[in-house]
Write a protein that holds these residues in place. Structure first.
Motif, short mmCIF file in Angstrom:
data_model
loop_
_atom_site.label_atom_id
_atom_site.label_comp_id
_atom_site.label_asym_id
_atom_site.label_seq_id
_atom_site.Cartn_x
_atom_site.Cartn_y
_atom_site.Cartn_z
N LEU A 29 -38.76 13.13 -36.62
CA LEU A 29 -39.04 11.80 -36.06
C LEU A 29 -39.55 11.86 -34.62
O LEU A 29 -40.15 10.90 -34.14
CB LEU A 29 -37.80 10.90 -36.16
CG LEU A 29 -37.48 10.44 -37.58
CD1 LEU A 29 -36.20 9.62 -37.58
CD2 LEU A 29 -38.63 9.62 -38.16
N ASN A 30 -39.32 12.96 -33.93
CA ASN A 30 -39.87 13.06 -32.56
C ASN A 30 -41.37 13.31 -32.57
O ASN A 30 -42.06 13.00 -31.58
CB ASN A 30 -39.20 14.21 -31.80
CG ASN A 30 -37.84 13.83 -31.26
OD1 ASN A 30 -37.58 12.66 -30.98
ND2 ASN A 30 -36.96 14.81 -31.14
N PHE A 31 -41.89 13.89 -33.62
CA PHE A 31 -43.25 14.44 -33.57
C PHE A 31 -44.28 13.37 -33.17
O PHE A 31 -45.23 13.66 -32.44
CB PHE A 31 -43.65 15.06 -34.91
CG PHE A 31 -42.80 16.22 -35.37
CD1 PHE A 31 -41.89 16.84 -34.53
CD2 PHE A 31 -42.91 16.69 -36.67
CE1 PHE A 31 -41.10 17.91 -34.96
CE2 PHE A 31 -42.14 17.76 -37.12
CZ PHE A 31 -41.23 18.36 -36.26
N ALA A 32 -44.11 12.15 -33.68
CA ALA A 32 -45.09 11.08 -33.41
C ALA A 32 -45.13 10.70 -31.94
O ALA A 32 -46.08 10.06 -31.48
CB ALA A 32 -44.76 9.86 -34.25
N HIS A 33 -44.09 11.10 -31.19
CA HIS A 33 -43.98 10.64 -29.79
C HIS A 33 -44.42 11.69 -28.77
O HIS A 33 -44.35 11.43 -27.57
CB HIS A 33 -42.53 10.24 -29.51
CG HIS A 33 -42.04 9.12 -30.38
ND1 HIS A 33 -42.42 7.81 -30.20
CD2 HIS A 33 -41.23 9.12 -31.46
CE1 HIS A 33 -41.85 7.05 -31.12
NE2 HIS A 33 -41.12 7.82 -31.90
N TYR A 34 -44.86 12.87 -29.22
CA TYR A 34 -45.29 13.87 -28.23
C TYR A 34 -46.59 13.42 -27.57
O TYR A 34 -47.53 13.01 -28.24
CB TYR A 34 -45.49 15.24 -28.90
CG TYR A 34 -44.17 15.99 -29.05
CD1 TYR A 34 -43.57 16.57 -27.95
CD2 TYR A 34 -43.54 16.08 -30.27
CE1 TYR A 34 -42.36 17.23 -28.06
CE2 TYR A 34 -42.32 16.74 -30.40
CZ TYR A 34 -41.74 17.31 -29.29
OH TYR A 34 -40.55 17.96 -29.39
N PRO A 35 -46.64 13.49 -26.23
CA PRO A 35 -47.86 13.05 -25.54
C PRO A 35 -49.01 14.05 -25.71
O PRO A 35 -48.78 15.22 -26.07
CB PRO A 35 -47.42 12.96 -24.08
CG PRO A 35 -46.17 13.74 -23.95
CD PRO A 35 -45.56 13.85 -25.31
#
Ligand SMILES: C[S@@+](CC[C@H](N)C(=O)[O-])C[C@H]1O[C@@H](n2cnc3c(N)ncnc32)[C@H](O)[C@@H]1O
Length: 163
Positions: free
Chosen positions: A63-69
């Motif tokens: 779920l973190n992957f979509a939020h990496y800048p």
């Protein structure tokens, strides 16, 4: 020697993580908690401003992957639980930055010394079996001056959630 972002050819020497019931539960609960419980916004805050190569331990269903800048050039994500790892691999395909998912635990990283610019641990440091070893491994693979971003929880007020 294999490049640091590829899986080790030999089976990992670290003990596996097999929690099929938890994995089923977490795959559903976490998606709802992100959307309705505001965790998605906290993930974005956790990862804001990161750049370069990042290691994420215990990535769950990704779920973190979509939020990496966009400044992140590569994420090496570890997830030892097989069901969650499959979901993380699917999430990696939708990620805005390149993500490689490996099966290893945080206590035995199959990665080179000083090869990452940042490490991410979200909702996982409470879970690893050997926390000092996991932190020592993260310290080993981070370059001098790199960041550890972590996100943890306290004990819930409601008995059900606390359990
Ligand atoms: C509560 S989940 C959090 C998942 C994800 N980081 C997130 O933010 O949604 C904890 C994760 O840690 C993983 N885990 C358990 N033991 C681990 C270990 N020793 N090393 C790395 N990950 C581990 C579990 O399989 C699970 O995916």
């Amino acid at each position: 020697m294999a490049p640091p972002h590829t899986p080790s050819p030999a089976p990992s020497a670290s003990p596996g993580v097999h929690h099929p019931l938890f994995a089923r539960f977490y795959a559903r609960f976490s998606v709802s908690a992100d959307a309705k419980g505001g965790l998605g916004a906290l993930r974005a805050e956790l990862l804001a401003g990161l750049s370069g190569r990042v290691i994420e331990i215990g990535a769950g269903n990704g779920l973190n992957f979509a939020h990496y800048p966009a400044g992140v050039t590569e994420v090496v994500a570890l997830e030892p639980e097989s069901r969650l790892r499959r979901l993380a691999q699917e999430a990696a395909l939708r990620s805005p930055v390149p993500v490689t998912v490996l099966p290893d635990t945080a206590e035995a990283l199959p990665l080179e010394d000083a090869s990452f610019d940042a490490a991410v641990a979200s909702l996982v440091l409470c879970t690893v079996r050997n926390l000092p070893q996991a932190l020592a491994e993260l310290h080993r693979v981070l370059r001098p001056g790199a960041e550890l971003r972590f996100f943890e929880h306290g004990l819930a007020d409601s008995p059900g959630l606390a359990r």
